[in-house]
Design an enzyme around this catalytic site. Structure first.
Site, mmCIF file in Angstrom:
data_model
loop_
_atom_site.group_PDB
_atom_site.id
_atom_site.type_symbol
_atom_site.label_atom_id
_atom_site.label_comp_id
_atom_site.label_asym_id
_atom_site.label_seq_id
_atom_site.Cartn_x
_atom_site.Cartn_y
_atom_site.Cartn_z
ATOM 1 N N THR A 15 -2.666 19.423 -37.692
ATOM 2 C CA THR A 15 -2.990 18.399 -37.443
ATOM 3 C C THR A 15 -2.167 17.754 -37.893
ATOM 4 O O THR A 15 -1.081 16.916 -37.721
ATOM 5 C CB THR A 15 -4.799 18.148 -38.158
ATOM 6 O OG1 THR A 15 -5.069 19.108 -37.962
ATOM 7 C CG2 THR A 15 -4.084 16.693 -38.372
ATOM 8 N N VAL A 16 -1.378 18.094 -38.978
ATOM 9 C CA VAL A 16 0.237 17.772 -40.153
ATOM 10 C C VAL A 16 0.698 18.289 -39.310
ATOM 11 O O VAL A 16 1.471 16.681 -39.008
ATOM 12 C CB VAL A 16 -0.451 17.775 -41.840
ATOM 13 C CG1 VAL A 16 0.785 17.149 -41.868
ATOM 14 C CG2 VAL A 16 -1.583 17.583 -42.172
ATOM 15 N N ILE A 136 -0.290 7.790 -48.989
ATOM 16 C CA ILE A 136 -0.116 7.899 -50.475
ATOM 17 C C ILE A 136 0.951 7.919 -51.184
ATOM 18 O O ILE A 136 0.911 9.437 -51.682
ATOM 19 C CB ILE A 136 -1.199 7.058 -51.184
ATOM 20 C CG1 ILE A 136 -1.738 6.169 -50.428
ATOM 21 C CG2 ILE A 136 -0.658 6.373 -52.589
ATOM 22 C CD1 ILE A 136 -3.577 5.927 -51.173
ATOM 23 N N GLU A 190 -11.115 19.627 -43.967
ATOM 24 C CA GLU A 190 -9.728 20.443 -44.236
ATOM 25 C C GLU A 190 -10.603 21.678 -43.242
ATOM 26 O O GLU A 190 -12.206 21.334 -42.528
ATOM 27 C CB GLU A 190 -10.370 21.446 -45.713
ATOM 28 C CG GLU A 190 -9.712 20.580 -47.033
ATOM 29 C CD GLU A 190 -8.323 20.096 -47.010
ATOM 30 O OE1 GLU A 190 -7.484 20.927 -46.761
ATOM 31 O OE2 GLU A 190 -7.597 19.220 -46.446
ATOM 32 N N ASP A 201 -11.314 20.023 -53.200
ATOM 33 C CA ASP A 201 -10.137 19.063 -53.101
ATOM 34 C C ASP A 201 -9.611 18.366 -54.012
ATOM 35 O O ASP A 201 -8.707 18.597 -54.066
ATOM 36 C CB ASP A 201 -10.448 18.788 -51.384
ATOM 37 C CG ASP A 201 -9.255 18.260 -50.881
ATOM 38 O OD1 ASP A 201 -8.293 19.596 -50.307
ATOM 39 O OD2 ASP A 201 -8.956 17.101 -50.807
ATOM 40 N N LYS A 205 -6.399 17.684 -56.337
ATOM 41 C CA LYS A 205 -5.339 17.409 -56.565
ATOM 42 C C LYS A 205 -4.796 16.270 -57.619
ATOM 43 O O LYS A 205 -4.478 15.879 -58.316
ATOM 44 C CB LYS A 205 -5.895 15.878 -55.436
ATOM 45 C CG LYS A 205 -5.049 16.201 -53.751
ATOM 46 C CD LYS A 205 -6.366 15.321 -53.040
ATOM 47 C CE LYS A 205 -6.144 15.947 -51.100
ATOM 48 N NZ LYS A 205 -7.173 15.335 -50.318
HETATM 49 N N1 HSE Z 1 -9.142 16.602 -46.664
HETATM 50 C C1 HSE Z 1 -8.161 15.659 -47.185
HETATM 51 C C2 HSE Z 1 -8.818 14.898 -47.205
HETATM 52 C C3 HSE Z 1 -7.002 16.036 -46.625
HETATM 53 O O1 HSE Z 1 -10.158 14.495 -46.742
HETATM 54 O O2 HSE Z 1 -8.663 13.952 -48.031
HETATM 55 C C4 HSE Z 1 -6.234 15.368 -46.411
HETATM 56 O O3 HSE Z 1 -5.545 15.828 -47.909
#
Ligand code: HSE
Length: 443
Positions: A15-16, A136, A190, A201, A205
């Site tokens: 995707t990215v 961001i 993900e 996730d 971060k």
């Molecule tokens: N799965 C992550 C989210 C993707 O929904 O934030 C971006 O890091």
């Protein structure tokens, strides 16, 4: 650099990565102008094609390691995800003298320290703007723009999928599973959405943000983490009735000499800006001593927003390489030798207001017993809702907002309350943050 262009290799075609290719195909000369040097995406490593991507102009290798060892490549963009092959790939690229740009937060949270050490020893850069909050530019903001500040707190919505799910459940009355399926189709989630839902996730971060904000090594055991899977539609409705919205937040803040690190669903007053950041948007609030308070809002997931962050890193690197520089910006804002670990505030010591939802028998004395058990732990009640039972239902829903109390006291009180015969099932307990004095003084 070869023939006056910085050569980019891309690993992954999901995707990215398809967004990275699309931006290159649409803005190739703009990227080079901005970098003040030629930029050429030349080599893609992907185990399979992506029908959304026209790769006919590139060399495509099925062996992604062919990109990491390609002598023509200056910068490797790692977008394969995961923490095993991706780790070896990034190490291989660095050992081969390549700079690396990645969106892989799990890799950084788990192996970032050793990868950064390796990159520093080889004099190459490891950049990861796309790893946190999608489009961001929070990494650059913390690492570079706020270099003159002591940072007090960084907090916000840092998982787009979770915010999309909570928003749609609250505003469109949709089911969790229905909205999650849409988030997956839109490329927000993900590969295994468990990490979006259980908070892992967001924790990855938050670890990255806290490391840069507070000068700590990356530490995967850092935050205590709760997901959104325990949030029922009733909680969203009761929260609204009390004047709150439920957001899944990552919070990193200084408390005295310690650091409070946590990820959990949180009730936020509906009139606060962050309570109104909806859908796939992320929002990050930063409180720092010189600048005061900042809020950055934008798309937190998705192909093009995340690819935008990847290209921001690549262009930045190309600018430095074009000037013949050896990547002067440390990955976490300071060189690894200058990082210092900081003790965490334990989960039980974190103080906040609380939302409690109980199912209780509709009998005299039950409420008195609940308030007595809360009172025995020094917990006072701010407000309370009880709806009359529906016809044929034996239990009533009771919702309590408490004053500030340490997590350990709430846990003890709930342990006793759940033993009461009149209590129907596990008590739902969510923290409430007003983002006043306890975080940063005023959103
Ligand atoms: N799965 C992550 C989210 C993707 O929904 O934030 C971006 O890091």
């Amino acid at each position: 650099m070869t023939n006056d262009s910085v050569r980019i290799g891309l690993c992954g075609l999901g995707t990215v990565a398809s967004g990275v290719v699309a931006i290159y195909q649409g803005h190739s000369s703009l990227l080079s102008d901005r970098a003040a040097t030629g930029i050429a995406l030349t080599h893609i490593g992907a185990r399979r094609d992506n029908p959304d991507c026209d790769t006919s102009a590139f060399t495509v290798s099925r062996d992604i390691f062919a990109v990491a060892t390609d002598p023509q490549i200056d910068v490797v963009v790692e977008l394969i995800g995961g923490t095993t092959v991706a780790k070896t790939l990034v190490e291989t690229a660095i050992k081969n003298g390549k700079h690396v740009v990645t969106a892989n937060k799990a890799l950084l949270a788990e192996h970032g320290n050793s990868l950064i050490a390796l990159a520093e020893s080889k004099g190459v850069a490891l950049r990861f703007e796309a790893a946190v909050a999608g489009g961001i530019p929070i990494i650059k903001t913390l690492r570079e723009s706020l270099a003159g500040n002591r940072i007090n707190s960084v907090a916000g919505i840092i998982n787009g999928t979770g915010n999309f799910i909570l928003t749609e459940m609250a505003s469109a009355n949709r089911t969790f599973d229905d909205v999650l399926a849409e988030a997956q189709a839109l490329g927000y989630a993900e590969a295994d959405p468990t990490f979006d839902i259980d908070g892992t996730d967001a924790a990855h971060k938050l670890i990255i943000l806290a490391s840069i904000a507070f000068g700590m090594p990356l530490n995967v055991t850092g935050p205590f983490t709760e997901g959104i899977d325990g949030i029922a539609p009733a909680d969203l409705t009761f929260a609204a009735e009390l004047g709150y919205r439920i957001k899944h937040l990552g919070i990193a803040r200084r408390v005295g000499e310690k650091i409070d690190l946590r990820v959990h669903p949180t009730l936020v007053p509906s009139d606060k800006q962050i309570a109104n950041v909806d859908g796939v948007l992320n929002a990050i609030m930063v409180s720092a001593d010189a600048v005061g308070e900042l809020v950055l809002v934008g798309p937190g997931a998705g192909s093009l927003p995340t690819a935008s962050a990847v290209w921001g890193d690549v262009v930045d690197l190309c600018r430095e390489l074009g000037r013949g520089q050896r990547c002067p910006i440390p990955a976490l804002g300071v060189l690894q030798a200058a990082l210092t670990d900081i003790e965490r505030v334990s989960k039980g010591d974190v103080v906040s207001a609380w939302y409690l939802r109980l199912l209780a028998s509709d009998k005299p004395g039950v409420m008195a017993e609940i308030t007595r058990l809360l009172g025995s732990q020094g917990i006072s009640i701010e407000s309370l809702i009880q709806h009359p039972p529906e016809a044929g239902v034996e239990h009533v829903q009771i919702v309590i907002l408490t004053d500030h109390a340490a997590g350990s006291r709430i846990e003890k009180a709930l342990g006793e309350i759940e033993k009461l015969q009149a209590i129907g099932e596990h008590v739902v307990a969510l923290r409430v943050e007003s983002f006043g004095r306890e975080l940063s003084g005023g959103y």
